[in-house]
Design a protein around this motif. Structure first.
Motif, PDB file in Angstrom:
ATOM      1  N   ARG A 374      -1.712  -3.250 -11.341  1.00 32.77           N
ATOM      2  CA  ARG A 374      -1.779  -2.434 -10.113  1.00 32.77           C
ATOM      3  C   ARG A 374      -0.444  -2.362  -9.393  1.00 32.77           C
ATOM      4  O   ARG A 374      -0.098  -1.334  -8.820  1.00 32.77           O
ATOM      5  CB  ARG A 374      -2.873  -2.975  -9.196  1.00 32.77           C
ATOM      6  N   GLY A 375       0.295  -3.464  -9.419  1.00 38.69           N
ATOM      7  CA  GLY A 375       1.597  -3.480  -8.751  1.00 38.69           C
ATOM      8  C   GLY A 375       2.543  -2.442  -9.333  1.00 38.69           C
ATOM      9  O   GLY A 375       3.417  -1.929  -8.654  1.00 38.69           O
ATOM     10  N   GLN A 376       2.353  -2.135 -10.603  1.00 43.09           N
ATOM     11  CA  GLN A 376       3.217  -1.119 -11.235  1.00 43.09           C
ATOM     12  C   GLN A 376       2.635   0.278 -11.079  1.00 43.09           C
ATOM     13  O   GLN A 376       3.345   1.245 -10.962  1.00 43.09           O
ATOM     14  CB  GLN A 376       3.377  -1.393 -12.746  1.00 43.09           C
ATOM     15  N   ARG A 377       1.324   0.375 -11.116  1.00 49.63           N
ATOM     16  CA  ARG A 377       0.694   1.675 -11.331  1.00 49.63           C
ATOM     17  C   ARG A 377       0.059   2.332 -10.114  1.00 49.63           C
ATOM     18  O   ARG A 377      -0.168   3.534 -10.124  1.00 49.63           O
ATOM     19  CB  ARG A 377      -0.392   1.519 -12.404  1.00 49.63           C
ATOM     20  N   ALA A 378      -0.337   1.567  -9.083  1.00 49.80           N
ATOM     21  CA  ALA A 378      -1.121   2.166  -7.993  1.00 49.80           C
ATOM     22  C   ALA A 378      -0.356   3.351  -7.395  1.00 49.80           C
ATOM     23  O   ALA A 378       0.852   3.267  -7.149  1.00 49.80           O
ATOM     24  CB  ALA A 378      -1.407   1.123  -6.928  1.00 49.80           C
ATOM     25  N   ASN A 379      -1.054   4.451  -7.211  1.00 51.82           N
ATOM     26  CA  ASN A 379      -0.415   5.639  -6.645  1.00 51.82           C
ATOM     27  C   ASN A 379      -1.438   6.543  -5.983  1.00 51.82           C
ATOM     28  O   ASN A 379      -2.649   6.350  -6.135  1.00 51.82           O
ATOM     29  CB  ASN A 379       0.374   6.389  -7.731  1.00 51.82           C
ATOM     30  N   LEU A 380      -0.941   7.517  -5.267  1.00 54.46           N
ATOM     31  CA  LEU A 380      -1.799   8.524  -4.629  1.00 54.46           C
ATOM     32  C   LEU A 380      -1.723   9.796  -5.448  1.00 54.46           C
ATOM     33  O   LEU A 380      -0.633  10.200  -5.855  1.00 54.46           O
ATOM     34  CB  LEU A 380      -1.291   8.842  -3.224  1.00 54.46           C
TER      35      LEU A 380
END
Ligand code: GLU
Ligand code: MG
Length: 492
Positions: A374-380
């Motif tokens: 998640r730290g790399q990938r989370a996005n809007l």
């Protein structure tokens, strides 16, 4: 292959400094604020090795491209022998293109319009790219300058850069990516005829379009843009691909280059590509979903925080600012009369102003990524936008709205789970969820009242953009959905 002024490492998609993290060293370089004699000399000098590498790659012509307020990529090209001069002095182009309408008619606006004046198109030397599907041609996005070497107030790419700089001044780095959906086919008796018959997301369709799909992806990758995935989409003949994130201006450049490449490969196969919001009246359209992630000191602000789904306060405030502004932003991201044929409920187009985790009917979808990355990938993901939009205006205005949210300490309302159409009015109201504008006239009137976006874009660009929208409303006044689709299907 991308010919860059300086050789740079490959791009990646996770956290800075980690394998797969954004590499901030690759942020798009921009032309100088003022083109004086020293800057012109330096640009001309830097263009020498770029021209030599272009020659080695077999390029004879360089297409200097920018995107106008109707969302159309316009071009002036130079033979390679003229490239070094063009790098320092630019190529002449009238400012009247800022008030060109989607059918090539011309309107006017408070500050821009009319036959007078000239601008200089100055290629970004860090983004000159030989075109894999147009042998002998190279592409360069341009910044637009006045004849006395100042940045032009109507330059959309400079606007996206300004907003990126504004974010950086607030200690924020932004990564963005534009998804591309398109329909492949021909036109028969005025109707769209899909190039394949296989089912949505079906391997049958990939088999039918096997060489085509591979050549599209290969050509894009040979141009230095990383393809993350490809699939056949829902509508007849529809395809989609997504590319790795980039800084906001670089992502907008990628979007222009990727579509140009898809079109070129498609035509080499004797077919046509439609990026129009609506390809067939009443059908599922082509979206131009935008992904954004926000970073401070190498930390993704949409993950690892104390808020909902790990959002940090600033991550949520940025999302809140975007969500608040979405009705007005719709005029920028869904800027065509045809856009409102696509932006309807239950079509995965995000027709409601609301947010939801992994909710494909929410205009703002929070993509958390899988546990562990998640730290790399989370996005809007902003889902309500389409590819009639100018990607530079989209990037700049989303940043402006998100940064205004951070300044105001905005909070997100309650989350919408499931299709908003299926919810009771009181449940929608509890989450502040509303239908997004149902027509361009509605979104234009909201945009014209947005002080945040007026200030961010600057009066001349803002007024020219609104003038083009109003001219398009007039152009299609009284037209049926079928007529609107027929007149716009192959424009973008
Ligand atoms: N084609 C849909 C649109 O108009 C999007 C489908 C999807 O979620 O990828 O935006
Ligand atoms: Mg899709």
């Amino acid at each position: 292959m991308t010919v860059r002024a300086a050789e740079e490492p490959g791009r990646a998609g996770g956290a800075p400094g980690e394998p797969g993290g954004p590499d901030w060293g690759r942020e798009a370089a921009y032309g100088p604020a003022l083109l004086g004699p020293a800057e012109r000399a330096e640009l001309t000098r830097r263009a020498g090795p770029v021209a030599r590498r272009l020659a080695e790659a077999g390029a004879a012509m360089v297409a200097l491209c920018w995107v106008d307020n109707a969302g159309l990529t316009r071009v002036k090209a130079v033979p390679l022998g003229r490239f070094e001069h063009a790098a320092g002095w630019g190529i002449g182009m009238s400012p009247v293109f800022d008030v060109f309408v989607v059918d090539d008619s011309i309107t006017t606006s408070a500050h821009i319009g009319g036959p007078g004046g000239d601008l200089r198109l100055v290629p970004d030397l860090d983004r000159v790219t030989p075109l894999a599907a147009q042998p002998g041609w190279a592409f360069a996005p341009v910044d637009r300058y006045t004849q006395d070497g100042r940045r032009y107030a109507g330059c959309q790419r400079a606007f996206a850069r300004r907003m990126t700089d504004r974010a950086r001044e607030a200690g924020l780095r932004v990564q963005a990516a534009f998804e591309v959906e398109w329909a492949v086919g021909t036109e028969e008796d005025g109707q769209f005829a899909p190039a394949c018959v296989g089912p949505a997301y079906g391997m049958t369709r990939v088999i039918e379009m096997s060489d085509y799909a591979r050549e599209v992806c290969e050509a894009i990758e040979r141009q230095g843009v990383v393809v993350e995935q490809f699939h056949p989409e829902y509508a007849a003949g529809q395809m989609e691909l997504s590319v790795a994130p980039n800084d906001p201006v670089g992502a907008a450049d990628d979007s222009v280059l990727v579509r140009q490449t898809i079109r070129a490969v498609t035509q080499r196969h004797g077919l046509l590509a439609s990026f129009a919001p609506a390809v067939v009246a009443g059908g599922v359209g082509n979206g131009g979903h935008v992904h954004l992630s926000l970073w401070r000191d190498g930390e993704n602000l949409l993950a690892g925080g104390p808020g909902r789904y790990g959002m940090t306060a600033d991550g949520e405030a940025f999302a809140g600012g975007v969500l608040d502004a979405l009705p007005a932003l719709t005029a920028i991201g869904s800027p065509s009369v045809a856009s409102y044929l696509r932006l309807v409920p239950s079509h995965w187009a995000g027709a409601y102003q609301c947010w939801g985790r992994e909710n494909r009917e929410a205009a703002l979808r929070l993509v958390t990524g899988s546990a562990g990355e998640r730290g790399q990938r989370a996005n809007l993901e902003v889902k309500c936008f389409d590819l009639a939009a100018n990607p530079y205006l989209v990037a700049g205005s989303l940043l402006a709205a998100g940064l205004a949210g951070i300044e105001a300490g905005a909070r997100l309302p309650g989350e919408i789970v499931g299709d908003p159409v299926a919810l009771a009015p009181e449940d929608l109201a509890a989450c502040g969820a509303r239908r997004l504008p149902e027509s361009l006239a509605e979104s234009v009137s909201l945009l014209s009242g947005s002080e945040t976006l007026r200030e961010a874009m600057g009066e001349p660009m803002f007024e020219a953009f609104l003038a083009v929208r109003r001219a398009e409303i007039e152009l299609f006044a009284g037209a049926s959905a079928e007529e609107i689709v027929a007149r716009t299907r192959w424009r973008w």
